[in-house]
Design a protein around this motif. Structure first.
Motif, mmCIF file in Angstrom:
data_model
loop_
_atom_site.group_PDB
_atom_site.id
_atom_site.type_symbol
_atom_site.label_atom_id
_atom_site.label_comp_id
_atom_site.label_asym_id
_atom_site.label_seq_id
_atom_site.Cartn_x
_atom_site.Cartn_y
_atom_site.Cartn_z
ATOM 1 N N GLN A 342 28.188 94.853 -48.955
ATOM 2 C CA GLN A 342 28.051 93.395 -48.897
ATOM 3 C C GLN A 342 28.846 92.725 -50.034
ATOM 4 O O GLN A 342 29.564 91.752 -49.815
ATOM 5 C CB GLN A 342 26.570 92.994 -48.929
ATOM 6 C CG GLN A 342 26.303 91.493 -48.884
ATOM 7 C CD GLN A 342 26.859 90.805 -47.634
ATOM 8 O OE1 GLN A 342 27.006 91.419 -46.570
ATOM 9 N NE2 GLN A 342 27.197 89.531 -47.771
ATOM 10 N N THR A 354 24.063 93.584 -39.876
ATOM 11 C CA THR A 354 22.999 94.578 -39.732
ATOM 12 C C THR A 354 22.366 94.373 -38.360
ATOM 13 O O THR A 354 22.427 93.268 -37.788
ATOM 14 C CB THR A 354 21.922 94.417 -40.824
ATOM 15 O OG1 THR A 354 21.399 93.088 -40.761
ATOM 16 C CG2 THR A 354 22.505 94.640 -42.207
ATOM 17 N N THR A 355 21.755 95.422 -37.834
ATOM 18 C CA THR A 355 21.284 95.328 -36.451
ATOM 19 C C THR A 355 19.870 95.860 -36.233
ATOM 20 O O THR A 355 19.321 95.683 -35.156
ATOM 21 C CB THR A 355 22.243 96.115 -35.521
ATOM 22 O OG1 THR A 355 22.323 97.461 -35.973
ATOM 23 C CG2 THR A 355 23.621 95.508 -35.513
ATOM 24 N N PRO A 357 15.804 95.978 -37.382
ATOM 25 C CA PRO A 357 14.870 95.146 -38.146
ATOM 26 C C PRO A 357 14.439 95.782 -39.462
ATOM 27 O O PRO A 357 14.088 95.078 -40.402
ATOM 28 C CB PRO A 357 13.670 94.989 -37.202
ATOM 29 C CG PRO A 357 13.951 95.804 -35.999
ATOM 30 C CD PRO A 357 15.352 96.265 -36.025
ATOM 31 N N LYS A 360 18.039 95.928 -43.286
ATOM 32 C CA LYS A 360 18.790 94.686 -43.509
ATOM 33 C C LYS A 360 19.422 94.725 -44.893
ATOM 34 O O LYS A 360 18.981 95.494 -45.749
ATOM 35 C CB LYS A 360 17.851 93.483 -43.405
ATOM 36 C CG LYS A 360 17.288 93.279 -42.001
ATOM 37 C CD LYS A 360 16.517 91.976 -41.909
ATOM 38 C CE LYS A 360 15.981 91.773 -40.495
ATOM 39 N NZ LYS A 360 15.201 90.539 -40.363
ATOM 40 N N THR A 365 24.782 89.164 -42.221
ATOM 41 C CA THR A 365 24.309 88.565 -40.966
ATOM 42 C C THR A 365 23.425 89.586 -40.270
ATOM 43 O O THR A 365 23.705 90.775 -40.322
ATOM 44 C CB THR A 365 25.526 88.274 -40.049
ATOM 45 O OG1 THR A 365 26.423 87.438 -40.770
ATOM 46 C CG2 THR A 365 25.112 87.607 -38.751
ATOM 47 N N HIS A 366 22.360 89.128 -39.604
ATOM 48 C CA HIS A 366 21.564 90.070 -38.830
ATOM 49 C C HIS A 366 21.591 89.691 -37.355
ATOM 50 O O HIS A 366 21.222 88.587 -36.975
ATOM 51 C CB HIS A 366 20.111 90.100 -39.334
ATOM 52 C CG HIS A 366 19.287 91.155 -38.660
ATOM 53 N ND1 HIS A 366 19.398 92.494 -38.980
ATOM 54 C CD2 HIS A 366 18.363 91.091 -37.668
ATOM 55 C CE1 HIS A 366 18.580 93.210 -38.212
ATOM 56 N NE2 HIS A 366 17.944 92.382 -37.411
ATOM 57 N N ASN A 368 19.900 91.143 -34.131
ATOM 58 C CA ASN A 368 18.890 92.154 -33.846
ATOM 59 C C ASN A 368 19.212 92.968 -32.590
ATOM 60 O O ASN A 368 19.596 92.419 -31.565
ATOM 61 C CB ASN A 368 17.528 91.471 -33.693
ATOM 62 C CG ASN A 368 16.425 92.421 -34.074
ATOM 63 O OD1 ASN A 368 16.519 93.096 -35.107
ATOM 64 N ND2 ASN A 368 15.412 92.530 -33.240
#
Ligand code: XCC
Ligand code: SF4
Length: 642
Positions: A342, A354-355, A357, A360, A365-366, A368
């Motif tokens: 990052q 990130t993908t 839960p 993270k 950015t997440h 899901n």
């Protein structure tokens, strides 16, 4: 401030050396620099002698010297070291078990028509269902898939018996030993919970019993993690077949939108590859020539094995992919993702996405991921990358030139397809004959990681080359496979590294695979695909009616950093395969633990070798390590009478 290593000391890959220089010139810190800054390491922790299991501590003890010999609770050095090893094993096993469970849940949703995947390998589905003794008659493909998924999920739920995947895949001669010792796992979550409790303050204080607990973690890792994941991923995405890909940072393309997929589970990344094709035209509208997906770590391995997606980097140099300035997005799922990416990304236009839960990174950015909505997530990610292309600063782009061609995709099925052209009735026979007549002196699985504290690739490549020279066939997985691909051991040029008999055999087998030769290092996949070398050994052992521990096979993990590599190694040892690690496993604080792990069966006391037929070899020098592995291979050859 600690002195930083020169780029040449950090990696033997000149592209990595160059990019490290670029990063430093831009004031960007990477894992290689942080390894130097943190080089003063705690001597207690390094020996496994620091315990933080309760609030009476931390207790740091000095077993042979002037300091305290026991922690406040009375735990001695042997117990502390065995506990700290078990702690590591719990981490490794949990990671792989969680991987297996995620894939099983996705297969269930697919079978129920709730997730947008298809069963790509029906043959494998039927084979697995049969292996699990499931009723298949009159059932549709989805019904069989559902039964397989439920059998997989049962390995995280059942309260008696033995894990289904051990019943299915475990070699019966190994099973006898595990059952007699009472270490065969019932269900992954139950065993992990038990291991956590026995390791707590006031729990298990018998170092040998704790070490057996570590072996159980190895089996949890191997069966609910590795075998289960490989089997179900093959069902969902296809069993790997021979495939070509390119390796190195040079696979990034200045003219295209570049998306790196990083982590371990291929559920989302497979979809990203699909959506990159669907949205290719949209890329043209922002001035790019296309969308280029590149792999990092084991998600990279998964995609290259099945799709021929090019691979950019192994673990230790993951941040340098961003330093090229040409990366629109780095998409991460689980494991081996450095939080440091990052900070590096913030110096560029790269978006870290990130993908999951539970994984993270602050500032990232997440998007899901859930299997049901895999298409939506993949589409959003690719669209974000397309939008980011306009933010790229051409002045910052530095992509090192050139990449190495490599051949991969060597599942057991693919290997047998080749050897079946020589002996259709007994596909393993050509390999067995070659082992018996010495054309193949032994088989070595060169596996595991790269570690920013260690010079990148040197250990992996040196062990492999030393063994190949001595006609040992190499199979490989994980980030070690990245090292071997980069240094030419997965193409025809690598044949010069082989001894004469191995070279001749690889040429002969290559003809049956439509290649001029099989590569000297057979890429079997990601870290969960360490199931594959064991499946191969298991089949050979069956054919010869001997235990796996009699075979001239070894494992080597020259540059590991990950607890997962230690659990994989333990799973190999539990089957009687000797395992080398080239990085200190942090158990030196206990003579008892060290002797049990590394001693031979002839030694006094209980040893892994005596119990299972395989032991741990700790050797930092890769040349010496290869020599020891050869000795062990020869001992096994003699026992086998060949
Ligand atoms: Fe991680 Fe699998 Fe190791 Fe690479 S090899 S550093 S564990 S990505 Ni598994
Ligand atoms: Fe100290 Fe024992 Fe607590 Fe560990 S468990 S911190 S050795 S008192």
């Amino acid at each position: 401030m600690a002195k930083l290593r020169e780029p040449e000391e950090v990696s033997m890959d000149t592209q990595i050396q160059h990019m490290l220089t670029v990063a430093r010139s831009r004031g960007i810190e990477t894992a290689f620099d942080r390894a130097d800054q943190t080089s003063a390491r705690c001597p207690f922790g390094s020996a496994g002698l620091c315990c933080r299991s309760c609030l009476e501590g931390p207790c740091r003890i000095v077993p042979n010297g002037s300091g305290p010999r026991r922690g406040v609770c009375g735990a001695d050095a042997d117990t502390l070291v065995a506990r700290s090893l078990l702690n590591t094993m719990i981490q490794g096993a949990s990671g792989h078990a969680e991987h297996g469970r995620e894939v099983a849940a996705a297969l269930l949703k697919t079978a129920e028509g709730k997730a947008p995947y298809v069963i790509r390998d029906v043959g494998k589905l039927m084979q697995v269902a049969k292996g699990l003794n499931l009723e298949m008659e009159g059932k549709s493909i989805n019904e069989v898939a559902k039964a397989v998924a439920l059998a997989a999920l049962e390995d995280f739920q059942k309260h008696e018996g033995v894990m289904n995947w051990i019943e299915y895949r475990g070699h019966h001669k190994s099973r006898e030993i595990w059952d007699k010792l009472g270490i065969t796992p019932v269900n992954a979550h139950l065993e992990i919970a038990k291991a956590v409790t026995r390791n707590a303050m006031g729990g298990d204080a018998d170092p040998l019993n704790l070490l057996l607990g570590s072996v159980t973690m190895g089996l949890v890792d191997g069966y609910s993690g590795l075998h289960l994941s490989s089997d179900l991923q093959d069902i969902l995405f296809g069993t790997p077949k021979a495939v070509k890909f390119n390796y190195s940072l040079g696979v990034l393309d200045e003219k295209q939108i570049n998306i790196a997929v990083h982590g371990h589970i291929p559920l989302l990344s497979e979809k990203i590859v699909e959506w990159a094709q669907i949205l290719e035209r949209k890329a043209l509208t922002v001035g790019a020539e296309g969308i280029n997906i590149v792999g990092v770590c084991c998600t990279g391995n998964e995609l290259l094995m099945r799709q021929g997606v090019h691979a950019a980097s192994s673990f230790s140099s993951q941040e340098l992919v961003i330093v090229t300035g040409a990366l629109e997005a780095m998409v991460v799922d689980i494991q081996c993702i450095m939080p440091g990416i990052q900070q590096v990304a913030e110096c560029y236009h790269t978006e870290i996405i990130t993908t999951m839960p539970h994984v993270k990174i602050a500032g990232a950015t997440h998007v899901n991921f859930e299997p049901e909505y895999a298409d939506d997530a993949a589409r959003e990610i690719v669209e974000r990358a397309i939008r980011n292309f306009a933010k790229r600063d051409p002045a910052k782009v530095v992509i090192p030139g050139g990449s190495v061609e490599a051949h991969a995709g060597f599942s057991v099925e693919q290997i047998c397809e080749v050897t079946a052209k020589i002996n259709a009735d007994k596909p393993l026979q050509p390999l067995i004959d070659a082992i018996k007549n010495g054309a193949i002196r032994g088989v070595a699985a060169v596996i595991g990681c790269t570690n920013p504290r260690e010079p990148q690739d040197i250990g992996n490549v040196t062990v492999a080359r030393e063994l190949l020279k001595n006609n040992v066939l190499i199979v490989t997985t994980g980030c070690a496979a990245h090292s071997l691909a980069k240094f030419g051991l997965m193409n025809e040029g690598g044949l010069e590294a082989c001894g004469d008999s191995l070279k001749a055999l690889l040429r002969q087998l290559g003809q049956h695979a439509g290649l001029s030769a099989l590569p000297p290092a057979l890429h079997m996949g990601s870290c969960v695909d360490n199931s594959r070398p064991l499946d191969l050994l298991s089949a050979i052992a069956d054919e010869l009616d001997v235990p796996i521990s009699s075979l001239p096979a070894v494992g080597s993990c020259p540059e590991t950093h990950s607890p997962k590599a230690l659990t994989i190694g333990t799973y190999f040892m539990a089957h009687g395969v000797d395992v080398h690690v080239g990085v200190d496993p942090q158990v030196s604080g206990s003579n008892l633990v060290t002797r049990t792990l590394t001693g031979s069966r002839e030694d006094k006391g209980i040893t892994m070798d005596g119990l299972f037929g395989g032991k741990l070899i700790v050797e930092i020098d890769p040349v010496k390590a290869a020599a020891v592995l050869l000795e062990r291979i020869d001992i096994k050859r003699r026992t086998l009478g060949i």
